[in-house]
Design an enzyme around this catalytic site. Sequence first.
Site, PDB file in Angstrom:
ATOM      1  N   SER A 140       0.870  -1.186   0.000  1.00  0.00           N
ATOM      2  CA  SER A 140       0.000   0.000   0.000  1.00  0.00           C
ATOM      3  C   SER A 140       0.899   1.225   0.000  1.00  0.00           C
ATOM      4  O   SER A 140       2.078   1.129   0.369  1.00  0.00           O
ATOM      5  CB  SER A 140      -0.843  -0.005   1.277  1.00  0.00           C
ATOM      6  N   TYR A 153      -2.390  -1.430  10.431  1.00  0.00           N
ATOM      7  CA  TYR A 153      -2.315  -1.525   8.972  1.00  0.00           C
ATOM      8  C   TYR A 153      -0.979  -0.972   8.465  1.00  0.00           C
ATOM      9  O   TYR A 153      -0.288  -1.610   7.654  1.00  0.00           O
ATOM     10  CB  TYR A 153      -3.497  -0.762   8.355  1.00  0.00           C
TER      11      TYR A 153
HETATM   12  P1  NAD Z   1     -11.460  -6.242  -0.307  1.00  0.00           P
HETATM   13  O1  NAD Z   1     -12.081  -6.094   1.052  1.00  0.00           O
HETATM   14  O2  NAD Z   1     -12.263  -5.897  -1.506  1.00  0.00           O
HETATM   15  O3  NAD Z   1     -10.915  -7.723  -0.494  1.00  0.00           O
HETATM   16  C1  NAD Z   1     -10.214  -8.371   0.523  1.00  0.00           C
HETATM   17  C2  NAD Z   1     -10.158  -9.841   0.212  1.00  0.00           C
HETATM   18  O4  NAD Z   1      -9.477 -10.491   1.295  1.00  0.00           O
HETATM   19  C3  NAD Z   1     -11.551 -10.505   0.132  1.00  0.00           C
HETATM   20  O5  NAD Z   1     -11.529 -11.501  -0.858  1.00  0.00           O
HETATM   21  C4  NAD Z   1     -11.714 -11.122   1.513  1.00  0.00           C
HETATM   22  O6  NAD Z   1     -12.616 -12.229   1.544  1.00  0.00           O
HETATM   23  C5  NAD Z   1     -10.300 -11.554   1.767  1.00  0.00           C
HETATM   24  N1  NAD Z   1     -10.014 -11.774   3.174  1.00  0.00           N
HETATM   25  C6  NAD Z   1     -10.235 -10.962   4.229  1.00  0.00           C
HETATM   26  N2  NAD Z   1      -9.883 -11.567   5.357  1.00  0.00           N
HETATM   27  C7  NAD Z   1      -9.390 -12.777   5.011  1.00  0.00           C
HETATM   28  C8  NAD Z   1      -8.868 -13.859   5.733  1.00  0.00           C
HETATM   29  N3  NAD Z   1      -8.760 -13.836   7.072  1.00  0.00           N
HETATM   30  N4  NAD Z   1      -8.484 -14.959   5.056  1.00  0.00           N
HETATM   31  C9  NAD Z   1      -8.620 -15.027   3.705  1.00  0.00           C
HETATM   32  N5  NAD Z   1      -9.097 -14.020   2.967  1.00  0.00           N
HETATM   33  C10 NAD Z   1      -9.489 -12.917   3.624  1.00  0.00           C
HETATM   34  O7  NAD Z   1     -10.108  -5.407  -0.240  1.00  0.00           O
HETATM   35  P2  NAD Z   1      -9.184  -4.726  -1.375  1.00  0.00           P
HETATM   36  O8  NAD Z   1      -9.378  -3.268  -1.270  1.00  0.00           O
HETATM   37  O9  NAD Z   1      -9.339  -5.396  -2.685  1.00  0.00           O
HETATM   38  O10 NAD Z   1      -7.748  -5.016  -0.755  1.00  0.00           O
HETATM   39  C11 NAD Z   1      -6.876  -6.002  -1.258  1.00  0.00           C
HETATM   40  C12 NAD Z   1      -5.466  -5.672  -0.807  1.00  0.00           C
HETATM   41  O11 NAD Z   1      -5.078  -4.410  -1.347  1.00  0.00           O
HETATM   42  C13 NAD Z   1      -5.278  -5.559   0.712  1.00  0.00           C
HETATM   43  O12 NAD Z   1      -4.058  -6.136   1.095  1.00  0.00           O
HETATM   44  C14 NAD Z   1      -5.263  -4.072   0.935  1.00  0.00           C
HETATM   45  O13 NAD Z   1      -4.564  -3.718   2.107  1.00  0.00           O
HETATM   46  C15 NAD Z   1      -4.556  -3.607  -0.327  1.00  0.00           C
HETATM   47  N6  NAD Z   1      -4.777  -2.201  -0.646  1.00  0.00           N
HETATM   48  C16 NAD Z   1      -6.032  -1.730  -0.891  1.00  0.00           C
HETATM   49  C17 NAD Z   1      -6.187  -0.383  -1.176  1.00  0.00           C
HETATM   50  C18 NAD Z   1      -7.520   0.194  -1.449  1.00  0.00           C
HETATM   51  O14 NAD Z   1      -7.625   1.433  -1.501  1.00  0.00           O
HETATM   52  N7  NAD Z   1      -8.565  -0.596  -1.646  1.00  0.00           N
HETATM   53  C19 NAD Z   1      -5.083   0.459  -1.204  1.00  0.00           C
HETATM   54  C20 NAD Z   1      -3.830  -0.049  -0.944  1.00  0.00           C
HETATM   55  C21 NAD Z   1      -3.682  -1.388  -0.676  1.00  0.00           C
END
Ligand code: NAD
Length: 258
Positions: A140, A153
């Site tokens: 991130s 986080y």
């Molecule tokens: P999201 O909530 O849409 O998806 C998260 C996924 O992780 C889902 O499939 C969920 O079922 C799964 N998950 C959650 N807990 C779990 C567990 N204990 N075991 C197995 N699976 C689990 O989130 P996203 O926004 O797509 O985020 C994905 C990644 O990207 C994360 O690591 C997040 O930190 C990172 N990220 C997101 C953003 C953003 O703005 N959305 C920015 C930077 C980084």
Amino acid sequence: MSKTAVITGSTSGIGLAIAKALAKTGANIVLNGFGKPEEISSVTDEVAGLTTGTVLHHPADMTKPDEIAELMATAASRFGGTDILVNNAGVQFVEKIEDFPVEQWDRIIAINLSSSFHTIRAAVPAMKRKGWGRIINIASAHGLVASPFKSAYVAAKHGIMGLTKTVALEVAENGITVNSICPGYVLTPLVEKQIPDQARTRGITEEQVINEVMLKGQPTKKFVTVEQVASLALYLASDEAAQITGTHVSIDGGWTAQ
Ligand code: NAD
């Protein structure tokens, strides 16, 4: 022979977009993540429609090392190992440090950091045998800079940056690259859920959270899209990216240039 990709947390958001992009290359795809059974089977069918390879879903909970081991063992027994590992599962919790619940700290460190240690250590032996592998950690902008109220986080995401560099050095001569992707704000369920929480913690409206908190630091004033992150992952997974290792690529609308 087609490649096999394991993408943690791929039933939603960024992980699902990466799974779809890799599926289009003909890879076998191991999906993982939570959801209602009908949602998981619909996502599995959707991804299966994009590849000539095989798609399966494994329900491992990323807080549980034994279940993570089963996930990786499934990829090994079904497909002979993981060629492309995308550590994407991640969760967020927003609270002042003095009120931050201990169980949320432990959960975030487990899912956002330790799960990648468990998947990587399981994936590397087969990658070494094949002399080829790609490990992509979804970090991130918070792997590089901080924001208040996100102690667990930000700590986990800074940690994954260190893990990325360390493993990259260990496997550099084995045809395996290890990199992090550092997105800014991507509009996914994870971000949507934070909007009411941030509004409560900061005492402002949800609209103010979007414009004055989230996109305030993102100079383009636009959310990153999941497809843009997936394209970057696809590139890092390619042969062309063989000399990119032990580093991160930011996709944050200019956030960390400030
Ligand atoms: P999201 O909530 O849409 O998806 C998260 C996924 O992780 C889902 O499939 C969920 O079922 C799964 N998950 C959650 N807990 C779990 C567990 N204990 N075991 C197995 N699976 C689990 O989130 P996203 O926004 O797509 O985020 C994905 C990644 O990207 C994360 O690591 C997040 O930190 C990172 N990220 C997101 C953003 C953003 O703005 N959305 C920015 C930077 C980084």
